[in-house]
Enzyme design. Structure first.
Site, PDB file in Angstrom:
ATOM      1  N   TYR A 136     -26.131 -43.901  -0.235  1.00 40.08           N
ATOM      2  CA  TYR A 136     -26.445 -44.833   1.774  1.00 40.08           C
ATOM      3  C   TYR A 136     -26.839 -45.411   1.889  1.00 40.08           C
ATOM      4  O   TYR A 136     -27.713 -45.854   2.429  1.00 40.08           O
ATOM      5  CB  TYR A 136     -27.273 -43.309   2.426  1.00 40.08           C
ATOM      6  N   SER A 137     -26.806 -46.367   0.779  1.00 45.12           N
ATOM      7  CA  SER A 137     -27.247 -47.932   1.240  1.00 45.12           C
ATOM      8  C   SER A 137     -27.022 -48.990   1.921  1.00 45.12           C
ATOM      9  O   SER A 137     -25.190 -48.637   1.892  1.00 45.12           O
ATOM     10  CB  SER A 137     -27.277 -48.140  -0.837  1.00 45.12           C
TER      11      SER A 137
END
Length: 302
Positions: free
Chosen positions: A67-68
């Protein structure tokens, strides 16, 4: 084409609280719809300096988790400039499930190629970087989170005449680049507070490698660990949105502001203090967070 300086001033909004201090937030999240917050400034010199070398086949490679925000921002920059991008993603199991992940779907939509590696391989990013440099000698390889000396120089532009009249400058801390830049370039009389959203005992030393000053304190704001979202965090984010009409995300800004409010309630700051927080963006992560919360039958972030 290069990343441009904003044509409009980034707004600083007051957060009215019934305490004998003044609290403000600088809305870096508004700088760009996809390359938001500190990611814009961390990438500013990394990408511009690279493009000025006129690479024949430009390619940007970087690292990140599922989920960067950094992966999302780099993919958006690649799409904006027509540059190929490659994301090295932690967790080989995601190769079969990336279509269920809003961040990775967005990155693919922006044209980023994704290479999934095991967590063991990911821990040894120096070896991965050597291999990638050998395979792609003309590529720009940006570290996880975008933190390097170019990033620190970019973060300098989060500070200006509007930020000088504050006693405390606050930012969430992941890899440390934003805090290092604020520390290095703020006024001598200003105190910097970094809100650690990761449990990393080496973080202070990493920051000191990037700034010549020791004008900062680190405070724990992990609230259970990096990327972990508890119900209090969700409640606070939703209340904050209702009261102040400012969205926060649960990994960085939500935890920073929750911890900061706890410190204010505990009278950490002297009476009359002026505090400025930096909204470092990352709002794209809310969708993924809500998917996880929904699966757990928990309250969602509004």
């Amino acid at each position: 084409m290069l990343l441009q300086l904003p044509t409009e001033t980034i707004p600083i909004q007051e957060i009215t609280i019934h305490k004998k201090i003044k609290l403000f937030i600088k809305r870096e999240d508004l700088i760009h719809p996809q390359i938001s917050g500190n990611k814009y400034w961390k990438l500013f010199y990394n990408i511009n300096n690279y493009l000025e070398t006129l690479p024949e086949n430009p390619l940007i490679i970087t690292f990140g988790g599922a989920y960067s925000n950094h992966i999302s921002a780099v993919s958006a920059a690649g799409n904006l400039f027509g540059i190929k991008t490659l994301g090295i993603i932690r967790g080989e199991e995601l190769e079969q499930k990336w279509r269920d992940n809003p961040t990775l779907v967005l990155a693919k939509r922006n044209g980023m190629n994704l290479k999934f590696v095991t967590r063991e391989e990911y821990r040894h990013k120096e070896k991965l970087t050597e291999f990638l440099l050998h395979e792609f000698p003309e590529a720009l390889i940006i570290p996880e989170g975008g933190t390097n000396k170019n990033a620190v120089q970019g973060v300098k532009m989060m500070l200006n005449n509007d930020t000088k009249d504050f006693d405390y400058l606050c930012t969430a801390v992941g890899t440390g680049g934003t805090l290092a830049g604020i520390s290095e370039f703020c006024e001598d009389n200003q105190k910097v507070i970094g809100f650690k959203v990761v449990e990393d005992s080496s973080l202070e030393n990493k920051i000191l490698e990037l700034t010549s000053k020791r004008n900062f304190d680190l405070t724990d704001a992990a609230f259970g660990g990096y990327g972990k979202i508890n119900d209090e965090n969700v409640r606070f984010i939703n209340d904050f949105k209702v009261k102040f009409d400012i969205p926060l995300e649960p990994v960085y800004t939500g935890k920073m502001m929750l911890k900061l409010f706890e410190m204010i309630d505990a009278d950490y700051f002297p009476e009359g203090s002026k505090i400025l927080c930096f909204h470092t963006g990352g709002l794209q992560g809310i969708e993924g967070a809500n998917l996880l919360l929904e699966k757990q039958n928990r309250n969602l972030i509004i």
